[in-house]
Write a protein that holds these residues in place. Structure first.
Motif, mmCIF file in Angstrom:
data_model
loop_
_atom_site.group_PDB
_atom_site.id
_atom_site.type_symbol
_atom_site.label_atom_id
_atom_site.label_comp_id
_atom_site.label_asym_id
_atom_site.label_seq_id
_atom_site.Cartn_x
_atom_site.Cartn_y
_atom_site.Cartn_z
ATOM 1 N N LYS A 100 5.164 30.763 63.032
ATOM 2 C CA LYS A 100 4.558 31.373 63.614
ATOM 3 C C LYS A 100 3.838 31.862 63.221
ATOM 4 O O LYS A 100 2.883 32.772 63.868
ATOM 5 C CB LYS A 100 5.870 33.045 62.962
ATOM 6 C CG LYS A 100 7.255 33.401 63.550
ATOM 7 C CD LYS A 100 7.804 34.480 63.269
ATOM 8 C CE LYS A 100 8.380 34.830 64.073
ATOM 9 N NZ LYS A 100 8.830 34.836 65.126
ATOM 10 N N VAL A 124 6.395 37.576 61.744
ATOM 11 C CA VAL A 124 5.287 38.009 63.509
ATOM 12 C C VAL A 124 4.667 37.088 63.707
ATOM 13 O O VAL A 124 4.024 36.463 62.748
ATOM 14 C CB VAL A 124 4.698 39.362 63.515
ATOM 15 C CG1 VAL A 124 3.527 39.265 62.234
ATOM 16 C CG2 VAL A 124 3.597 39.673 64.958
ATOM 17 N N GLU A 164 2.629 43.868 66.634
ATOM 18 C CA GLU A 164 2.673 43.305 67.694
ATOM 19 C C GLU A 164 2.021 41.684 67.533
ATOM 20 O O GLU A 164 2.752 40.415 67.603
ATOM 21 C CB GLU A 164 2.291 43.358 68.935
ATOM 22 C CG GLU A 164 2.046 42.519 70.093
ATOM 23 C CD GLU A 164 1.313 43.091 70.954
ATOM 24 O OE1 GLU A 164 1.066 42.136 72.401
ATOM 25 O OE2 GLU A 164 0.921 44.390 71.174
ATOM 26 N N LYS A 165 1.242 41.612 67.021
ATOM 27 C CA LYS A 165 0.764 39.871 66.321
ATOM 28 C C LYS A 165 -0.405 40.320 65.032
ATOM 29 O O LYS A 165 -0.644 41.070 65.265
ATOM 30 C CB LYS A 165 0.381 39.523 67.818
ATOM 31 C CG LYS A 165 -0.686 38.202 67.188
ATOM 32 C CD LYS A 165 -1.878 37.406 68.394
ATOM 33 C CE LYS A 165 -2.153 36.623 68.044
ATOM 34 N NZ LYS A 165 -2.150 35.329 69.144
#
Length: 311
Positions: free
Chosen positions: A87, A70, A52-53
């Motif tokens: 990102k 990501v 997710e991160k």
């Protein structure tokens, strides 16, 4: 899932623990790269796909991070270019000309969380010079840690990467998070490993040859101790420089060439690195240090080049 990729040494491990504590992460996975390799291997790339991160701490791989897709927080203190990937949020004071001796201090300042881990990261990266920094001593005093205990804790944490045990490096973050820092002085798996490494280092130091004020040491060991042996020879024993060779490190040969600040003014390390790379070796370094990995049958050729500078 939050994925943390961190360097394998004390600074990387403590930076990861600080981030987890600061963000109160529950669902996270932490990974380190193959010991000694500044890249994301297939295992890390696969984990990034499901993350997710991503957090990259004390791991100087801006080229790899340019490729991630990501949301990423990249915190470091090494010399590097600005990352263009939109990102990625890059936190590195050195980009603005501000030197920080460890990533742990950058993490602590960014999140406003300070504890003994912040100080241990500094000690891991610059050794006893860390005690010249008031904040380091304040943090140790706050948790009742002496200088000797702090140095021992760094030795214990570093024992995992020195033994080239990637799994143990990754598990070290959970160990830090689950125990009081002072209790780790008695953490048996680390104590046993660190003591074995210490014996190996002392054996290497007992067989030093000297040439024009430079130390030359050769040995065979599965432990990644060449940098520590060289630091002892130059920083503590006062040699002009040290050439440390491990002739059989997991089937490869390693050479580490460290010189004093004075010798760094005379010896052009960039030139040495260029010559070593021309042999087909994996050589790199900076102003006072060169590290080189090569096939075992090439180490004598590597040594011949380095020895030309021992005058």
């Amino acid at each position: 899932m939050h994925l943390i990729v961190h360097h394998w040494d004390t600074d990387g491990v403590t930076s990861a623990a600080l981030l987890v504590r600061a963000l109160r992460l529950g669902d996270f996975t932490n990974m380190t790269a193959p010991i000694g390799e500044f890249r994301f291997d297939e295992r890390i790339w696969k984990a990034i796909e499901g993350a997710e991160k991503l957090y990259v701490l004390d791991f100087n791989v801006p080229g790899e991070v340019e490729r991630v897709n990501v949301e990423t927080l990249f915190i470091d203190h090494h010399t590097q270019p600005r990352i263009r990937n939109p990102k990625v949020r890059q936190i590195n004071p050195l980009l603005d000309g501000k030197y920080y001796p460890s990533a742990s201090l950058v993490v602590s300042e960014y999140f406003g969380l300070w504890n003994a881990w912040s100080a241990l990261g500094v000690i891991g990266d610059i050794g006893e010079r860390a005690f010249e920094i008031p904040r380091v001593n304040e943090l140790l005093d706050r948790e009742g840690l002496s200088r000797e205990e702090a140095l021992r804790l760094v030795e214990l944490i570093d024992s995992n990467y020195i033994a080239v045990d990637r799994k143990a490096v990754e598990e070290a973050v959970a160990v830090l998070l689950s125990q009081e820092t002072k209790e780790l002085l008695e953490y048996e798996p680390w104590v046993k490993r660190a003591d074995e490494i210490r014996r190996t280092i002392e054996e290497a130091l007992s067989s030093v040859a000297e040439r024009n004020g430079f130390a030359i040491v050769e040995f065979e060991s599965p432990f990644n101790i060449i940098s520590k042996v060289a630091r002892r020879l130059v920083w503590e024993m006062g040699f002009r420089g040290a050439v440390v060779v491990n002739k059989n490190f997991h089937g490869k040969a390693q050479l580490y060439f460290r010189v004093s600040k004075e010798e760094a003014e005379r010896i052009n390390m960039a030139e040495v690195i260029k010559r070593l790379r021309a042999l087909g070796t994996n050589a790199g370094g900076k102003r006072e240090v060169i590290g080189c990995v090569c096939e075992r049958d090439k180490i004598e050729d590597v040594l011949k080049i380095v020895e030309e500078y021992l005058r």
